[in-house]
Motif scaffolding. Sequence first.
Motif, PDB file in Angstrom:
ATOM      1  N   SER A  25      26.306 -22.027 -46.654  1.00 35.87           N
ATOM      2  CA  SER A  25      26.484 -22.437 -48.045  1.00 35.87           C
ATOM      3  C   SER A  25      25.127 -22.862 -48.596  1.00 35.87           C
ATOM      4  N   SER A  93      37.450 -20.723 -50.186  1.00 36.07           N
ATOM      5  CA  SER A  93      38.188 -19.472 -50.414  1.00 36.07           C
ATOM      6  C   SER A  93      37.243 -18.372 -50.880  1.00 36.07           C
ATOM      7  N   ASP A  94      37.629 -17.110 -50.677  1.00 39.11           N
ATOM      8  CA  ASP A  94      36.815 -16.014 -51.211  1.00 39.11           C
ATOM      9  C   ASP A  94      37.354 -15.589 -52.584  1.00 39.11           C
ATOM     10  N   SER A  95      36.665 -14.645 -53.188  1.00 40.35           N
ATOM     11  CA  SER A  95      36.989 -14.266 -54.568  1.00 40.35           C
ATOM     12  C   SER A  95      38.385 -13.676 -54.692  1.00 40.35           C
ATOM     13  N   ASP A 123      27.783 -15.534 -56.722  1.00 43.05           N
ATOM     14  CA  ASP A 123      27.980 -14.634 -55.579  1.00 43.05           C
ATOM     15  C   ASP A 123      27.829 -13.158 -55.975  1.00 43.05           C
ATOM     16  N   ARG A 222      39.837 -16.429 -45.458  1.00 42.44           N
ATOM     17  CA  ARG A 222      38.862 -15.476 -46.012  1.00 42.44           C
ATOM     18  C   ARG A 222      38.983 -14.121 -45.342  1.00 42.44           C
ATOM     19  N   MET A 224      36.546 -11.889 -46.295  1.00 46.34           N
ATOM     20  CA  MET A 224      35.124 -11.627 -46.119  1.00 46.34           C
ATOM     21  C   MET A 224      34.497 -12.851 -45.472  1.00 46.34           C
ATOM     22  N   LYS A 225      33.970 -12.651 -44.268  1.00 47.23           N
ATOM     23  CA  LYS A 225      33.396 -13.759 -43.517  1.00 47.23           C
ATOM     24  C   LYS A 225      31.893 -13.798 -43.757  1.00 47.23           C
ATOM     25  N   ILE A 226      31.396 -14.980 -44.048  1.00 44.95           N
ATOM     26  CA  ILE A 226      29.940 -15.111 -44.160  1.00 44.95           C
ATOM     27  C   ILE A 226      29.401 -15.404 -42.760  1.00 44.95           C
TER      28      ILE A 226
ATOM     29  N   ALA B 116      38.883  -7.112 -48.600  1.00 48.33           N
ATOM     30  CA  ALA B 116      37.629  -7.679 -49.088  1.00 48.33           C
ATOM     31  C   ALA B 116      36.662  -6.544 -49.396  1.00 48.33           C
ATOM     32  N   VAL B 146      27.453 -10.562 -44.245  1.00 44.78           N
ATOM     33  CA  VAL B 146      28.912 -10.748 -44.227  1.00 44.78           C
ATOM     34  C   VAL B 146      29.592  -9.695 -43.350  1.00 44.78           C
TER      35      VAL B 146
END
Lengths: 264, 327
Positions: A25, A93-95, A123, A222, A224-226, B116, B146
């Motif tokens: 983050s 949370s993701d988008s 983002d 999520r 999509m994982k960062i 995603a 990602v």
Amino acid sequence: MNIIVCLKQVPDTETQIKIGSDRQSIVTDDIKWVMNPYDEYGVEEALRLKEKHGGEVTVVGLGPKRVTESIRTALAMGADKGILISDGALDGSDSLAHAKAIAAAIKDLQYDLIFTGQRGVDDDLGIVGATLAEALNIPQLSLIVKVEVAEDGKSVKVQRPIEGETLVITSTLPALITAQKGLNEPRYASLPGIMKAKKKPLAEKSLADLGLNSADFGAGARKMKILELTPPPAREAGKIVPGETPQEKAAQLAKLLHDEAKVL
Amino acid sequence: MAQGVWTIAEQRDGEIRKISYELVSEGRRLADALGQELTVVLLGSNIKDKAAAFGPYGANKVMVADDSRLEPYTTDAYVSVISQLVKANEPAVLLLGASVQGKDLAGRLAARLDVAMAQDCTVFAIEGGTLVATRPIYAGKAYAKVTFENSWPQMATARPKVMSVNEPDPSKSAEVMDAAFTLDDADLKTKVMDVVKDESGKVDLTEADKIVSGGRGMKGPENYYILEALADVIGASVGASRSAVDAGWRPHSDQVGQTGKVVSPNLYVACGISGAIQHLAGMSTSKVIVAINKDADAPIFQKADYGVVGDLFDVVPALTEEAKKYV
């Protein structure tokens, strides 16, 4: 005609982004939060359409309490009422999840048009508009710079610039439009507008209020994982082109671009 | 089990766009890393004769969806067709271009598939059999690496002009097949009524090989002819900083930066641009950056490969003359 504008709060574009020690983050201390610039175009366009066709403009924001400020800004510009979706379970949370929460808040409202910014300048994903349109099963019109609603209020004609061309597209209503720079010049809130905004209705909704299950939100849900955030690849300052006169410098530069960089 | 790499080709008026070759080239590299096949999906009307273009770049198969309602592009029709093909064939990786069309399509397609989507990526890799994508966020002030979880296909768009294009091998060809799909007119709610060509005839900034850009240092809209002259000689498009656009000197479509276009040309020449962070964000993936500015302390020099400290009103016309020797 009734219009919904979705807005997000983002760091001001002059912000220097620092990555947090978790590498997941950014550091949010000292950030000046503003309404996403593309969302401002959406608010302005909604107000102009309301001025022309009548109706009501509802602003929907999602995020922590501070997002209230941006909703109040939109109310001060002239929007009629606001909804803030705020819930601790939304953190991380993701988008996709954000769009689903916004869809839940909108689905039972009356609307002819929905505006979102073409992307958040944080983002840079640009998928909330599309995901929302899909969830509501309405057409989307992306990256729009001109909007004309038909007199009968049943269809809309928009301009969408693509590479080297501008498309003129018509769509049935209701539809979702994502606002691009060039759509309009957003107004500033007037002092009376700011005073009035304080009395306009602003409802806060939790995920439970929207009939949603917190387990479907947050970092754990999520898709999509960062893996990691990094600073941009370093760009070393290069060489200062030598020369006494502008002509000498220009000659040196052209030679370097040809011989060394091989781009000329 | 999801299998195979797919790239969605982009064409306009029957002409395959360059991003399609960038995608097939990158798709080939990923397919090799996975040990799987690469399929290109091509949509359009009377488009089948263009399908042979992709074999030489590394495609194993080209799946053609041919229907008069697929030209010109509409979100409704493309999403309907591609989502059917993806559900029927279950590719592991699905790549599109982050062009204006590709971003619109990818967003809605991801929503329809409920997966995603990593937008506008600059690097792809396969790690442990999984797609890992690197994408600039905050317009390039940070990068996010990602990956995907419970999200099939693994879906992403590639920033135009970043992925290198394979040398075509004319001895290679791909198997061309007809896609099976249905299209319901009731689902098509948008219609392209008209297409207005840009009068400038210049390549769009996001696709340009070279860009000459001017900022506040241009002092007014009347001086941009200096940049136009250089651009004409070297074959560049002309861009502008936010302050130049906000002052009304140049159209919005010319703006490079965080709230404008993000560009990756081979050569970016910044003239009279100090280098505000939101501008740097939009052009820092350029391959070679030149800065021309009379303020030796301007932040743009920290990002420039070649800096010229001098008055752009002297340096740029001189550069235009010098450049003629090399083009």
